[in-house]
Design a protein around this motif. Sequence first.
Motif, PDB file in Angstrom:
ATOM      1  N   TYR A 404      -5.036 -10.624  -8.968  1.00 16.94           N
ATOM      2  CA  TYR A 404      -5.880 -11.918  -9.414  1.00 16.94           C
ATOM      3  C   TYR A 404      -5.150 -12.434 -10.525  1.00 16.94           C
ATOM      4  CZ  TYR A 404     -10.309 -14.456 -10.704  1.00 16.94           C
ATOM      5  OH  TYR A 404     -10.970 -15.521 -10.893  1.00 16.94           O
ATOM      6  N   SER A 509      -6.610 -19.977 -11.375  1.00 18.54           N
ATOM      7  CA  SER A 509      -7.075 -18.518 -11.290  1.00 18.54           C
ATOM      8  C   SER A 509      -6.883 -18.496  -9.560  1.00 18.54           C
ATOM      9  CB  SER A 509      -7.994 -17.885 -11.728  1.00 18.54           C
ATOM     10  OG  SER A 509      -9.137 -18.630 -11.219  1.00 18.54           O
ATOM     11  N   PRO A 511      -6.841 -15.578  -6.701  1.00 18.33           N
ATOM     12  CA  PRO A 511      -6.948 -14.169  -5.899  1.00 18.33           C
ATOM     13  C   PRO A 511      -6.156 -13.907  -4.620  1.00 18.33           C
ATOM     14  CG  PRO A 511      -8.746 -15.341  -5.272  1.00 18.33           C
ATOM     15  CD  PRO A 511      -7.815 -16.340  -6.198  1.00 18.33           C
ATOM     16  N   GLY A 537     -12.257 -18.092  -4.732  1.00 14.32           N
ATOM     17  CA  GLY A 537     -11.848 -17.587  -6.109  1.00 14.32           C
ATOM     18  C   GLY A 537     -10.736 -18.480  -6.485  1.00 14.32           C
ATOM     19  N   GLY A 585      -1.813  -9.595 -13.403  1.00 16.28           N
ATOM     20  CA  GLY A 585      -2.809  -9.364 -12.538  1.00 16.28           C
ATOM     21  C   GLY A 585      -2.689  -8.536 -11.163  1.00 16.28           C
ATOM     22  N   ARG A 591      -6.803  -7.038 -13.333  1.00 22.18           N
ATOM     23  CA  ARG A 591      -7.666  -8.076 -12.794  1.00 22.18           C
ATOM     24  C   ARG A 591      -9.032  -8.336 -13.272  1.00 22.18           C
ATOM     25  NH1 ARG A 591      -8.780  -6.032  -7.736  1.00 22.18           N
ATOM     26  NH2 ARG A 591      -9.291  -8.231  -6.849  1.00 22.18           N
ATOM     27  N   ASN A 594      -8.213 -10.397 -16.242  1.00 21.73           N
ATOM     28  CA  ASN A 594      -8.347 -11.863 -15.865  1.00 21.73           C
ATOM     29  C   ASN A 594      -9.782 -12.695 -15.128  1.00 21.73           C
ATOM     30  OD1 ASN A 594      -5.706 -11.559 -16.802  1.00 21.73           O
ATOM     31  ND2 ASN A 594      -4.759 -11.403 -14.579  1.00 21.73           N
ATOM     32  N   PHE A 595     -10.541 -11.747 -14.555  1.00 20.68           N
ATOM     33  CA  PHE A 595     -11.623 -12.216 -13.978  1.00 20.68           C
ATOM     34  C   PHE A 595     -12.632 -12.477 -15.153  1.00 20.68           C
ATOM     35  CE2 PHE A 595     -16.045 -11.701 -12.319  1.00 20.68           C
ATOM     36  CZ  PHE A 595     -15.892 -12.869 -11.363  1.00 20.68           C
ATOM     37  N   VAL A 660     -13.552  -4.681  -9.119  1.00 19.37           N
ATOM     38  CA  VAL A 660     -12.379  -5.292  -8.638  1.00 19.37           C
ATOM     39  C   VAL A 660     -12.099  -4.722  -7.222  1.00 19.37           C
ATOM     40  CG1 VAL A 660     -11.412  -5.803 -10.761  1.00 19.37           C
ATOM     41  CG2 VAL A 660     -10.778  -3.791  -9.619  1.00 19.37           C
ATOM     42  N   ILE A 664     -11.897 -10.645  -4.289  1.00 15.89           N
ATOM     43  CA  ILE A 664     -12.743 -11.470  -5.488  1.00 15.89           C
ATOM     44  C   ILE A 664     -13.525 -10.479  -6.194  1.00 15.89           C
ATOM     45  CG2 ILE A 664     -14.284 -13.422  -5.555  1.00 15.89           C
ATOM     46  CD1 ILE A 664     -11.893 -14.165  -4.486  1.00 15.89           C
TER      47      ILE A 664
END
Length: 684
Positions: A404, A509, A511, A537, A585, A591, A594-595, A660, A664
């Motif tokens: 991600y 972004s 994924p 995503g 990521g 991840r 970042n999300f 995670v 997504i």
Amino acid sequence: MPDLTDLPGISQIWTRTKGDPQIKIAILDGAADLERSCFQGANFSQFKPYWSEDIELNEEYYYYLNLYLEFNKQQKDKKDDPDHDKEEAKKEREAFFAPFPPAIRQRIELSSHATHISSTILGQHGTPAPGIAPLCTALNIPISYADDNFISPVNLTHAINTALQWGANIIHIAACHPTQTGVAPDLFARAVKQCQDNNMLIVAPGGNDKGECWCIPSILPGVITVGAIRDDGQPFKFSNYGGEYQNKGVMANGENILGAQPGTEEPTRQKGTSCAAPIVTGISALLMSLQLQRGEQPNAEGVRQAILNSAIPCNPETVEEPERCLLGKLNIPGAYELLTGERLTVEPHPQPLSYKERGVTTAEFTPPFPTGLGQTISATAVATLTVSQTAEAVTPSAKSNLVYALGTLGYDFGTEARRDSFKQPMSGVEIDGTTVPSNPYDARQMVAYLEQNPTEAKSLIWTINQELTPIYAIDPKGAFAADVYEILQIILAGQVQPQDSEEYIERVSFPGRLTNRTVELLSGQIIPVITLPNIRGMYGWKVNSLVDAALQTVSTQQLTTNEIRMRRSLTSFLQRVYYDLQNLGQSSKDRALNFAATNAFQAASSFAEAVARGMELDSIEVEKSPFCRLDSDCWDVKLRFFDPDNGSRAKRVYLFTIDVKDIIPVTLGEVRSWSIAKLSSSHP
């Protein structure tokens, strides 16, 4: 697969049962040709749906049916030719069928599909197309006859409800409606749930969209998803995988499956997940028949768990992409033993110890079954281990590396020749009355060129960049590749907009899954390749837009706070993730971080209270969550706030949890908060 008798364990289970007439199978497909010899003597009938009208099966229909059969026979002979060109054959096929009346062609194709699938399940032994459970009872419920409503959720709901009213034990649904979200229409989802609540097992193919794609109904909870493997044991590249499929899917033989055709006694061999799924349906019917033999009531969930928990995981040393194997390969002896507690003798392979001999009870196989080494041995191990082997010899299916990533979108040409192939057809640009030569490195010119020539997007090497440095090459795959390319073009167009434009895109972004492939850019830099199976995503956003949206979220919660401070705190959070905490990521921790940056709305709900108190963002921490749902990978994102005007004031911590596990990430539960007292100087 030469014959169904080559399925390990099928001959042995046939010595115990070939099905029971009390077990009722509803086959939701096209209209099967019940006149074929393989169905003579079978407990097989056909329902006439009130929601769809059949065409007249007159001389014109049979004329085209004969042409269809003859052409398929010729194409089959060509496939044996080593110089066979698949693309050329595809063009030839489309050209041949172009004159067919659309309704007749659709009727023939749906009937061919249904006849083949039905014979795999119910074909009488001793006929050209023998099946797996010939003594069971079946009802063919045509979803549609000769139109495009075969995958219509409305028609599927009608068919499901008909199967429910008929009292089916098993519902085989041949339709595969592509979905990127995994969410089915409420009406259809409720119909499926109602059948499951009434002890009905539903089996459906996973689809042939060539990637991490899903279908309705196979994506729905409780439905057995079936993927296809080749005769050599490798998963087909076209067989869908990913998402919930990994937790509820099993692979079955899907190559050279012998089955009946409408209008002829000559059988044909086909491939696909649609050919693999009826094998699982037939085996499920035999297992339910065995339950009746044992004086038990048919138990749909028991059969489902026996099939899934006994699946044999793919060996990553012999399978290139083991994640395509879902939970694993269909294991008839293992499923039999889990359901009955008895071994199914399969020769000439050496026999493993039974569960009872190993001191393992069937209670240990209730979901979720173990996937790690050193845990309770699964039915997979029992089916594959000899007496001298141990549980540590079992290797679960490997997972692809999830990514991600945050950054900006770029593109490259790879070679000078590829660059020039763009430069030559591009038009010059007029600036202040002066024509400037075409420049493929100018993103504005590239955007204009791709708008006129969208298919050219596939010829570029798309990259994710951080600080102008490419970190990944993007490789759209599967049925939604065209959609991914379209989004890439939209994002690139947004990046060249003025910064004060509402269409301006500052960050992206993406994924995806990290492959073992790399690509060399024109500069000589070599970067890894990630696959993007669909557009879920994929976001293009700018900090100000996220801040504005987050502030709007806060305002709807009727929280009073200082907008200037809130904006400053949110911007600080987003910029810090992108610059100070910049990462690739790849790890679960990164991840989650970042999300969190792209999910500023939930962060805003935590900022609001702190900022209202005059506090500022101090630090961002990510750590493994001690609380998590089963089969998930949860991380806690902690946001610490301090009072810049009062250093002795307690800090405030806000925490939200991110799972995670899937490609997504998702947030779990509500934001939690607490205060941390400031330690005095006497403390270490």
